[in-house]
Each structure stands twice: as C-alpha cells, then as structure tokens.
Write a protein that holds these residues in place. Structure first.
Motif, mmCIF file in Angstrom:
data_model
loop_
_atom_site.group_PDB
_atom_site.id
_atom_site.type_symbol
_atom_site.label_atom_id
_atom_site.label_comp_id
_atom_site.label_asym_id
_atom_site.label_seq_id
_atom_site.Cartn_x
_atom_site.Cartn_y
_atom_site.Cartn_z
ATOM 1 N N VAL A 117 0.843 -1.201 0.000
ATOM 2 C CA VAL A 117 0.000 0.000 0.000
ATOM 3 C C VAL A 117 0.871 1.240 0.000
ATOM 4 C CG1 VAL A 117 -1.812 1.250 1.213
ATOM 5 C CG2 VAL A 117 -1.758 -1.239 1.298
ATOM 6 N N SER B 37 -2.478 7.416 -1.617
ATOM 7 C CA SER B 37 -3.148 7.735 -2.874
ATOM 8 C C SER B 37 -2.525 8.965 -3.522
ATOM 9 C CB SER B 37 -4.638 7.978 -2.622
ATOM 10 O OG SER B 37 -5.252 8.546 -3.754
ATOM 11 N N THR C 182 -6.813 4.106 -8.944
ATOM 12 C CA THR C 182 -5.679 3.553 -8.218
ATOM 13 C C THR C 182 -6.054 2.612 -7.081
ATOM 14 O OG1 THR C 182 -3.663 4.190 -7.028
ATOM 15 C CG2 THR C 182 -5.599 5.570 -6.688
ATOM 16 N N THR C 183 -7.243 2.743 -6.525
ATOM 17 C CA THR C 183 -7.648 1.912 -5.387
ATOM 18 C C THR C 183 -7.936 0.465 -5.789
ATOM 19 O OG1 THR C 183 -8.460 3.758 -4.066
ATOM 20 C CG2 THR C 183 -9.454 1.624 -3.627
ATOM 21 N N THR D 237 -4.844 -1.885 -5.483
ATOM 22 C CA THR D 237 -4.355 -1.883 -4.099
ATOM 23 C C THR D 237 -5.220 -2.759 -3.213
ATOM 24 O OG1 THR D 237 -3.409 0.332 -4.358
ATOM 25 C CG2 THR D 237 -3.825 -0.431 -2.116
ATOM 26 N N ARG E 247 -4.663 -6.459 -3.870
ATOM 27 C CA ARG E 247 -3.436 -6.963 -3.240
ATOM 28 C C ARG E 247 -3.631 -7.161 -1.743
ATOM 29 N NH1 ARG E 247 -1.083 -2.751 -6.505
ATOM 30 N NH2 ARG E 247 -0.181 -3.629 -8.421
#
Length: 423
Positions: A32, A35, A147-148, A151, A154
């Motif tokens: 992580v 953002s 972008t989230t 993430t 994962r």
C-alpha cells in the motif's frame, strides 16, 4: 522503585541485544502506498491556502454546494438527536430506499437483504474484495484504472492483472480479456463511466464482456459511481439491465459522493447476491461498525421526500459539467502534440503525454514521465493534476473540469502554454 527501574524491564534491556530486531511494520504495508490523487489534491489546496492561485484539477469532486434535500435532512437529523449506532448495513428504511433505486436502474426486483450501506464506495469495494477474493486469485482490471482497485486486490491477497487499453481508445476489447483469463482468474472489474478516462462502455461491449464472464464463471465488479453524471448524447447502461441473467455473479457499487456533491460525508452502497451482502456486512461489523448516521438520514430523505429536488439538482449538474467540458475542450484544442480523450461521462479529461516523453522542458531538463509534467504544471502554471502513474499509465494525465469556470479557463490556458513550450 519506579516502573522504569523494575527488574523485568532491566532484564529486557540487558538481553535486548541478543534478540532478533523487531520489524517496525507489518509486511502488508509494502502493498500500500498513499493515494496519488489525494496527495495532488492536498498539495493544490495547501498552495492555494498559502496565497497562490491554483486551478485544482486534481480533486475528484464537484465544486458545487451540497444538494439541498441532503443539507436540510442532515440538519433535521442532528436536531432530532440521531447520534446512535445503526444496523451494520445501514438503516432499514435507507436500505429499502436504495433497493428501490437499484430496481429502477436494473429493471429487476431488489430487497433490502441485497443492499449494504457503506462508508463510501471505497468501503463497498474493499468489502467486496475481502468477500470474493482468495489469496492467489487473479482479477482483471482495464488500465488506466482508479488507483484503489489494484491496491485493495493486493490487500485481499489477490493479483491484479492490468489490461492495457491505451491503444484501443481506453476501452478493453473482448480479445484482450479472453487472452488474460487463466484458471486463477476470479473476477473482472468494470468501471463505467471510467475514472480516470471518462469513457462510457456501450451496450455492445458490455454484452460481450458479460458473455465472457458467464462462460468462464467470473464475478463482475461493476463500479458505476459516476453513472448519474453522463450528459447526452452519451448514455450510461447498468450491466444488469442489459444482462439480467448475470444477477448471481454481478456486484454493483455506487456512491452518493459525486451525484449529491457530498464526498466528505462518505456514504455509498453495495448491491449483490444475498450471500455476498451477509459476508460483506460481517466484515463491516469489525471495521466501520456502521456508516455515518447523519449521512444515512440525509440520503434517505433525498431518495424519498426530496427525490424530485435531487433529480433536478443532478440535471443542473450535468448541464454545468457539459458547459465546462465544452470550454475545456475548446482551450485544449490549442495543444500542439498532446491528444485529448474527450470522455463521455463523469468530469475528467485524460491527456496522452506520450509524444512529450523524452523531450525537454523550456529550461532544458528532461521530460521523463507524466509525474515530471504534473510537477512542472503545478510549479509553473498553477495547475494541480494527477499524473497517470497513479492509474498504471506513466504517459497519462487526468484533469477534472468540475471546478469554477473562471479557474478552469485560466488554468487550462496556462497548461497549454506550459506544455507547448516543451521542445
């Protein structure tokens, strides 16, 4: 004797050097990073607060007042003393109202048991990832992506598989989806209208993707958070209205953040098969407990007694965004070497900086990627943007046109002048 002089602590100090050094953070933190969209948005606000005139095109939110029925209902809820826990998945009346809203969008019957109210769409997506993805599962995501998405996949132990759409007009093709599927593929993420590109998936493409998902037994995560912000002639299509046969494998995610201009209130929802909702609610009970109670009452009023007023508010927003989009495209037409993708929905324009990479800025320094361009635009032009590296595309740049029209025009003219000076 003080606590610091206790024998136990003294012994700990004496033996500390012989122990393996403790790692300061959990291993998952390496998955992580903060953002980039939030960083650029915040940086733009800090510079503006320091006295610089900044056109903040990094923020993914409307620069408009709160929807009136939301504001009134929130005040009434505070005055009525609504300050206690609610059910984990939200107020029963709100879940019922959202079930009605989803029924309108999909053309299918829904009950509150298929709805979970969440702290924004981001929590809905997180709950879905934790509910549906096992370690080692692969999830297909068209790229550029918000972008989230990768993430959270994962964090859940899955492996995001990016589908590069930069050569296909920022839309995935059935061929690239089929080629990416393996025995480990569990899900595909569809975000339409898309963040960051603004592309809206048409019925033909959605139908083909739906068939692929059915044939390969895949879940579809359908994020339509910008669905209410699609001006004519483009049309947003809910996947389940088009393909009701996929109801048992589609998870819908939506938010009131954009459509009601209430991003900071954090209120969204998950609509899915009931087993998914039960499992997602169990996760939520150990994280947020329940969504913000005042925001829940505010949205409930907007969907019931204030629905006509909310519909008018959203129609006005679409008109405003259409005017800003036309203004932005007119100014950006002055760019020499930068193609502009005029997204059909949402409030983003996406620039392809590929022809600038490898050239030099006016001071002779190299243009290495979109991040370098974004930094230069902020420093020289007073324009806050989000570089495409945040979206898996080092050549792209996202601009939001959901800001004041004068700031938009001033900022874009400065942007055009800065980019055109690149030799």
């Amino acid at each position: 004797m003080t606590l610091a002089d206790s024998p136990a602590l003294t012994q700990d100090r004496a033996t500390a050097g012989s122990r393996p050094q403790r790692q300061p953070l959990a291993g998952r933190t390496a998955l992580v990073s903060a953002s980039e969209t939030a960083r650029m948005r915040t940086l733009g606000r800090e510079l503006a607060a320091a006295g610089r005139r900044i056109a903040n095109m990094a923020a993914g939110e409307l620069d408009t007042p709160l929807a009136a029925p939301v504001r009134r209902a929130a005040i009434a809820a505070i005055e009525a003393g609504h300050n206690r826990y609610t059910d984990t998945s939200g107020l029963p009346d709100l879940r019922s109202a959202i079930a009605g809203l989803v029924a309108e969008k999909t053309g299918l019957a829904w009950t509150p048991a298929g709805i979970s109210v969440t702290a924004g769409a981001k929590q809905a997506l997180f709950n879905a990832a934790m509910t549906l993805i096992d370690p080692g599962c692969e999830v297909l995501i068209p790229c550029p992506y918000w972008t989230t998405f990768p993430t959270q996949i994962r964090i859940a132990g899955g492996r995001p598989v990016a589908l590069d759409t930069t050569a296909t007009g920022y839309l995935p093709t059935p061929a690239m989806i089929r080629a990416a599927i393996t025995p480990a593929t569990r899900m595909i993420v569809l975000n339409t209208p898309n963040n960051p590109t603004g592309r809206v998936y048409d019925a033909g493409l959605l139908d083909q993707i739906a068939t692929i998902a059915r044939d390969h037994d895949l879940w579809i995560l359908f994020d339509e958070c910008y669905g209410a912000l699609v001006p004519a002639p483009a049309v947003h299509i809910n996947l389940l209205r088009l393909r009701p046969d996929l109801r048992d494998r589609v998870v819908l995610v939506d938010s009131f953040s954009k459509s009601c201009a209430m991003t900071g209130w954090r209120i969204g929802y998950l609509a899915a098969p009931e087993p998914v909702i039960r499992a997602a609610s169990a996760f939520q009970s150990h994280t947020a407990s329940n969504p913000n109670v005042i925001a829940q009452h505010a949205v409930l009023a907007a969907l019931t007694t204030g629905r006509a007023e909310l519909d008018a508010f959203q129609a006005d927003i679409r008109t405003l965004l259409a005017a800003n989009r036309a203004l932005a495209l007119d100014i950006l037409a002055g760019l020499d070497r930068v193609p502009v993708r005029p997204g059909e929905g949402g409030f983003y324009l996406y620039l392809d900086l590929g022809r600038l990479i490898g050239r030099r800025f006016a001071d002779g320094s190299p243009v290495t990627d979109a991040d370098a361009v974004a930094e230069r635009l902020l420093g020289e032009a007073g324009v806050a943007s989000v570089p495409g590296g945040a979206f898996g595309d080092p050549r792209g740049l996202r601009l939001s046109y959901a800001i004041d029209g004068d700031d938009l025009a001033t900022g874009l003219r400065a942007l055009v002048a800065t980019l055109n000076r690149i030799a």
